[in-house]
Design a protein around this motif. Structure first.
Motif, PDB file in Angstrom:
ATOM      1  N   ALA A 229      17.157  -1.010 -29.580  1.00 42.13           N
ATOM      2  CA  ALA A 229      18.385  -0.775 -28.807  1.00 42.13           C
ATOM      3  C   ALA A 229      19.098  -2.083 -28.441  1.00 42.13           C
ATOM      4  CB  ALA A 229      18.056   0.003 -27.537  1.00 42.13           C
ATOM      5  N   THR A 230      18.398  -3.203 -28.454  1.00 42.59           N
ATOM      6  CA  THR A 230      19.036  -4.451 -27.997  1.00 42.59           C
ATOM      7  C   THR A 230      19.283  -5.443 -29.141  1.00 42.59           C
ATOM      8  OG1 THR A 230      16.895  -5.452 -27.509  1.00 42.59           O
ATOM      9  CG2 THR A 230      17.996  -4.310 -25.685  1.00 42.59           C
ATOM     10  N   ARG A 231      18.880  -5.099 -30.360  1.00 42.58           N
ATOM     11  CA  ARG A 231      19.163  -5.984 -31.499  1.00 42.58           C
ATOM     12  C   ARG A 231      20.687  -6.155 -31.633  1.00 42.58           C
ATOM     13  NH1 ARG A 231      16.566  -8.015 -35.715  1.00 42.58           N
ATOM     14  NH2 ARG A 231      14.659  -7.065 -34.967  1.00 42.58           N
ATOM     15  N   HIS A 232      21.147  -7.372 -31.674  1.00 41.52           N
ATOM     16  CA  HIS A 232      22.585  -7.686 -31.748  1.00 41.52           C
ATOM     17  C   HIS A 232      23.378  -7.067 -30.584  1.00 41.52           C
ATOM     18  CE1 HIS A 232      22.595  -8.919 -36.263  1.00 41.52           C
ATOM     19  NE2 HIS A 232      21.716  -9.578 -35.554  1.00 41.52           N
ATOM     20  N   PHE A 233      22.742  -6.984 -29.437  1.00 44.39           N
ATOM     21  CA  PHE A 233      23.431  -6.496 -28.228  1.00 44.39           C
ATOM     22  C   PHE A 233      24.672  -7.357 -27.981  1.00 44.39           C
ATOM     23  CE2 PHE A 233      24.136  -6.004 -23.685  1.00 44.39           C
ATOM     24  CZ  PHE A 233      23.870  -4.656 -23.479  1.00 44.39           C
ATOM     25  N   VAL A 234      24.510  -8.676 -28.233  1.00 41.37           N
ATOM     26  CA  VAL A 234      25.661  -9.581 -28.142  1.00 41.37           C
ATOM     27  C   VAL A 234      26.154  -9.798 -29.569  1.00 41.37           C
ATOM     28  CG1 VAL A 234      26.458 -11.871 -27.441  1.00 41.37           C
ATOM     29  CG2 VAL A 234      24.709 -10.681 -26.069  1.00 41.37           C
ATOM     30  N   VAL A 256      18.644 -10.772 -30.188  1.00 42.92           N
ATOM     31  CA  VAL A 256      19.464 -10.059 -29.208  1.00 42.92           C
ATOM     32  C   VAL A 256      20.933 -10.465 -29.403  1.00 42.92           C
ATOM     33  CG1 VAL A 256      19.914  -9.757 -26.736  1.00 42.92           C
ATOM     34  CG2 VAL A 256      17.566  -9.807 -27.563  1.00 42.92           C
ATOM     35  N   ILE A 257      21.123 -11.681 -29.946  1.00 31.42           N
ATOM     36  CA  ILE A 257      22.479 -12.143 -30.277  1.00 31.42           C
ATOM     37  C   ILE A 257      22.618 -12.147 -31.802  1.00 31.42           C
ATOM     38  CG2 ILE A 257      24.105 -14.079 -30.148  1.00 31.42           C
ATOM     39  CD1 ILE A 257      22.744 -15.046 -27.636  1.00 31.42           C
ATOM     40  N   ASP A 258      23.747 -11.645 -32.294  1.00 27.73           N
ATOM     41  CA  ASP A 258      24.049 -11.752 -33.722  1.00 27.73           C
ATOM     42  C   ASP A 258      24.370 -13.237 -33.986  1.00 27.73           C
ATOM     43  OD1 ASP A 258      25.279 -11.907 -36.165  1.00 27.73           O
ATOM     44  OD2 ASP A 258      26.435 -10.054 -35.922  1.00 27.73           O
ATOM     45  N   ALA A 274      26.323 -23.639 -25.995  1.00 28.45           N
ATOM     46  CA  ALA A 274      25.206 -22.685 -25.934  1.00 28.45           C
ATOM     47  C   ALA A 274      23.912 -23.440 -25.687  1.00 28.45           C
ATOM     48  CB  ALA A 274      25.120 -21.900 -27.246  1.00 28.45           C
ATOM     49  N   GLY A 275      23.045 -22.826 -24.893  1.00 27.33           N
ATOM     50  CA  GLY A 275      21.688 -23.342 -24.678  1.00 27.33           C
ATOM     51  C   GLY A 275      20.740 -22.317 -25.270  1.00 27.33           C
ATOM     52  N   LEU A 276      20.022 -22.714 -26.310  1.00 29.86           N
ATOM     53  CA  LEU A 276      19.229 -21.719 -27.052  1.00 29.86           C
ATOM     54  C   LEU A 276      17.778 -22.161 -27.219  1.00 29.86           C
ATOM     55  CD1 LEU A 276      21.837 -21.148 -29.919  1.00 29.86           C
ATOM     56  CD2 LEU A 276      21.544 -19.750 -27.856  1.00 29.86           C
ATOM     57  N   ASP A 277      16.870 -21.302 -26.782  1.00 26.66           N
ATOM     58  CA  ASP A 277      15.444 -21.566 -27.002  1.00 26.66           C
ATOM     59  C   ASP A 277      14.908 -20.663 -28.103  1.00 26.66           C
ATOM     60  OD1 ASP A 277      12.891 -22.720 -26.394  1.00 26.66           O
ATOM     61  OD2 ASP A 277      12.348 -20.877 -25.339  1.00 26.66           O
ATOM     62  N   VAL A 278      15.720 -19.678 -28.493  1.00 26.57           N
ATOM     63  CA  VAL A 278      15.264 -18.666 -29.458  1.00 26.57           C
ATOM     64  C   VAL A 278      16.356 -18.431 -30.495  1.00 26.57           C
ATOM     65  CG1 VAL A 278      13.629 -17.481 -27.927  1.00 26.57           C
ATOM     66  CG2 VAL A 278      16.039 -16.912 -27.799  1.00 26.57           C
ATOM     67  N   PHE A 279      15.934 -18.070 -31.701  1.00 29.86           N
ATOM     68  CA  PHE A 279      16.867 -17.967 -32.823  1.00 29.86           C
ATOM     69  C   PHE A 279      16.535 -16.717 -33.631  1.00 29.86           C
ATOM     70  CE2 PHE A 279      16.538 -22.223 -31.319  1.00 29.86           C
ATOM     71  CZ  PHE A 279      17.848 -22.667 -31.316  1.00 29.86           C
ATOM     72  N   GLU A 280      17.548 -16.178 -34.271  1.00 30.87           N
ATOM     73  CA  GLU A 280      17.352 -14.885 -34.935  1.00 30.87           C
ATOM     74  C   GLU A 280      16.310 -14.957 -36.043  1.00 30.87           C
ATOM     75  OE1 GLU A 280      20.953 -12.822 -35.999  1.00 30.87           O
ATOM     76  OE2 GLU A 280      19.816 -11.099 -36.731  1.00 30.87           O
ATOM     77  N   TYR A 281      16.284 -16.057 -36.786  1.00 28.51           N
ATOM     78  CA  TYR A 281      15.369 -16.119 -37.946  1.00 28.51           C
ATOM     79  C   TYR A 281      14.313 -17.207 -37.767  1.00 28.51           C
ATOM     80  CZ  TYR A 281      19.479 -13.645 -39.584  1.00 28.51           C
ATOM     81  OH  TYR A 281      20.529 -12.766 -39.678  1.00 28.51           O
TER      82      TYR A 281
END
Ligand SMILES: O=CC(=O)O
Length: 345
Positions: A229-234, A256-258, A274-281
């Motif tokens: 339900a939250t995949r690509h929520f943003v 959670v973000i595309d 952007a401050g990012l600790d996690v990445f889609e791939y």
């Protein structure tokens, strides 16, 4: 009476002493995290390997590159003796719970213990992204300060005072993030959850509908668990609804973000930093994202402290012990809580 068999998949970093104590009451069979998926399946079916009689399995993300996702195929390969899979991590998106539910296998995670370390990382990223530290830091490390002059070329940042933070996903970690951000004098902390929390659980934060959060927040803090339900929520549509020049911070899960839409939003300036600790791939990071000076990035270090990791490992053992001795884990994942078979345990 023979001891229950606990299959440990993955390395022990900090909790060896507690594992040793557990071994007084359980027979622990260790399978190296480098085992391949096929080899793992073979061991589970091999009557000569104690793994084939395991009652409880402990699992870490380190096995993910080799064994892969815990999907239907893994669930179907587990011996009938297995009653619980105890995962080391608050996020358990590597485990497709519905397939374990079908086999009445409990799945547990390690909530709460990750709150402090993750929220500290989140706060660092919020302040760092607001202040454009990534620009200056990149140029500083490349030895360009002398040629670029003041601040090594970093554009002016913004103070937190007077800005609105919007937290997407106000669970345990979201609450810890709010607590840490409050002393930095943001004017307001708003949050969006599908369901508004009772006032006494809001910690002075204000629930708003999703579109209102997107339209009014200067900083959007992503703290949603990853699930279907939250995949690509943003996504591209949600970015459109945000303020121009918004700051995005994500310490939850990359997907959670595309990520493609985020790159576009950063390129257009819709997202200023952007401050990012996690990445889609992850561990792969979209090259364009990596190269953008407005991205302050970390390689998923949210819980990377000795204290948190020790607490998490010890809690995995507590879950495994409870399952082995009493037939029930301590922290079953929310999706399973209301299942009839779980209530009867
Ligand atoms: O990412 C960290 C966790 O899920 O605990």
């Amino acid at each position: 009476m023979s001891k229950p068999i606990v299959l440990r998949l993955g390395d022990v970093l900090f909790a060896q002493k507690v594992w040793d104590q557990f071994e007084e009451v359980a027979e622990v069979v260790t399978i190296d995290e480098t085992v391949s998926r096929e080899e793992f399946f073979k061991l589970l079916k091999d009557p000569k390997c104690k793994a084939s009689q395991a009652k409880v399995i402990t699992h870490t993300v380190q096995s993910l590159p080799n064994v892969g996702k815990w999907d239907k195929e893994v669930a179907d390969h587990l011996p009938d003796s297995v009653i619980a899979v105890c995962h080391n991590g608050a996020g358990y998106d590597q485990i497709e719970v519905e397939h374990f539910n079908k086999r009445h296998i409990q799945v547990s995670n390690t909530p709460k213990l990750v709150n402090h370390a993750t929220a500290d990382t989140h706060t660092f990223l919020v302040l760092g992204a607001l202040r454009n530290y990534s620009y200056g830091y990149r140029n500083f490390m490349a030895g360009k300060w002398p040629e670029l002059g003041e601040d090594a070329g970093g554009p002016f940042g913004h103070d937190p005072e007077g800005k609105v933070v919007g937290i997407l996903g106000f669970g345990n970690i979201g609450h810890s993030i709010a607590k840490r951000l409050r002393p930095h004098l943001f004017s307001k902390i708003i949050y969006y959850n599908r369901k508004r929390l009772p006032a006494e659980e809001e910690d002075g934060c204000e629930w708003v509908p999703l579109d209102e959060l997107l339209a009014t927040a200067d900083v959007i803090s992503v703290s949603l668990p990853l699930n279907p339900a939250t995949r690509h929520f943003v996504n591209a549509e949600t970015f459109k609804k945000m303020k121009d020049g918004v700051v995005i911070v994500n310490t939850a899960r990359g997907a959670v973000i595309d990520e493609r839409a985020l790159v576009d939003a950063l390129k257009s300036g819709k997202v200023r930093s952007a401050g990012l600790d996690v990445f889609e791939y992850e561990p792969q990071v979209t090259k364009e994202l990596m190269e953008m000076p407005q991205v302050l990035g970390l390689p998923h270090m949210g819980t990377h402290t000795i204290e948190s990791r020790q607490n998490m490992e010890e809690f995995v053992i507590a879950n495994a012990r409870s399952a082995a001795e009493k037939g029930k884990v301590l922290s079953i994942v929310p999706e399973l809580k209301d299942e009839d078979w779980v209530k009867k345990l």
